[in-house]
Design an enzyme around this catalytic site. Sequence first.
Site, PDB file in Angstrom:
ATOM      1  N   PRO A   2      48.565  91.262  12.075  1.00  0.00           N
ATOM      2  CA  PRO A   2      49.696  90.554  11.489  1.00  0.00           C
ATOM      3  C   PRO A   2      50.662  91.392  10.679  1.00  0.00           C
ATOM      4  CG  PRO A   2      47.766  90.315  10.119  1.00  0.00           C
ATOM      5  CD  PRO A   2      47.503  91.411  11.087  1.00  0.00           C
ATOM      6  N   GLU A   3      51.889  90.931  10.676  1.00  0.00           N
ATOM      7  CA  GLU A   3      52.884  91.387   9.721  1.00  0.00           C
ATOM      8  C   GLU A   3      53.048  90.229   8.739  1.00  0.00           C
ATOM      9  OE1 GLU A   3      56.334  93.177  11.668  1.00  0.00           O
ATOM     10  OE2 GLU A   3      55.145  93.426  13.476  1.00  0.00           O
ATOM     11  N   HIS A  92      32.025  90.601  17.852  1.00  0.00           N
ATOM     12  CA  HIS A  92      33.145  90.975  16.978  1.00  0.00           C
ATOM     13  C   HIS A  92      33.292  90.098  15.742  1.00  0.00           C
ATOM     14  CE1 HIS A  92      34.781  92.696  20.930  1.00  0.00           C
ATOM     15  NE2 HIS A  92      34.176  93.648  20.247  1.00  0.00           N
ATOM     16  N   ARG A 111      38.666  95.574  16.534  1.00  0.00           N
ATOM     17  CA  ARG A 111      38.705  97.021  16.288  1.00  0.00           C
ATOM     18  C   ARG A 111      38.094  97.438  14.959  1.00  0.00           C
ATOM     19  NH1 ARG A 111      44.603  98.957  17.986  1.00  0.00           N
ATOM     20  NH2 ARG A 111      43.650 100.994  17.742  1.00  0.00           N
TER      21      ARG A 111
END
Length: 276
Positions: A2-3, A92, A111
């Site tokens: 996200p930004e 994950h 990640r």
Amino acid sequence: MPELPEVETIRATLSEHLVGKTFVKAEFIYPKILKNSDPETFSAAISGQTIRQMGRYGKYLFFILDRNTLISHLRMEGKFYLKPIDAVLEKHEHVVFHFTDGETLRYHDTRKFGTMELVPRGCEREAKGLCGMGLEPFDESFGGPYLQSMAKTSIRPVKSWLLDQTVISGLGNIYVNEVLFRCRLHPETPVRALETEDFARLAEASRAVLSKAIELGGTTIRTYYSSLGVTGRFQNELNVHDKKGEPCPLCATPIAKIQVGGRGTYYCPHCQPKKG
DNA sequence: AAGGGTGTTGAAAG
DNA sequence: GCTTTCAACACCCT
């Protein structure tokens, strides 16, 4: 993922579901997510504390508890999901928070870049990463003069400069590409070559683009989707990002893709001429 | 099918 | 200092 607009969307969504819930414990399947603490200490610290409010600064998400604030940064692909306690642990999912009502909050991060940190409530801005952050486009004192004052004599490409969170908080790769398109500025323009008018337009464009994106719930591209499965709609408003070879919405010139500071950079060669 | 790219950022290197 | 490069990690697409 996200930004600023995506984090804001996540903050608002989580707020609806989490405010009032009380932690029992936290399980860390991947402890490296935690900064400056170990899973046992962290779990003991949040146990019994209630989520009073969800906050945000730039791309940082705050879980404001009774005595502490949990600061979470989702980096590239962090997501939160609310699930029943007996839901299977998905691949994950690295952290499982347990609440007194039997629900769990799962932190999912393909990640594993995301970070979590617990600080005393009220001391959020002293946390590493948040100290020294630039103003958000929505801060009262943010504007052209502020940006100009941060520029000094920097020779950096304006694209890299705008991505620097110590200059301005909240812009990431997508929105910087869009802001520069709106300002008709080539991404490699040296900051030193910008004029007063350019800083004013950059400030205005940053506010406009982020406001619109927040209004639309952020941007969902590729396979990314927001926490709790919420998807944004700003992807329909993108002019240049991820549009290599497609016609510019203004002049139909094919959008170009270059690397600036190692990041994929999209712009219209006709509408965004280099300057300086 | 190996390699490059990905909504990020901080540490290391130049 | 200031700027650029790279590493952390997993997956997808050529």
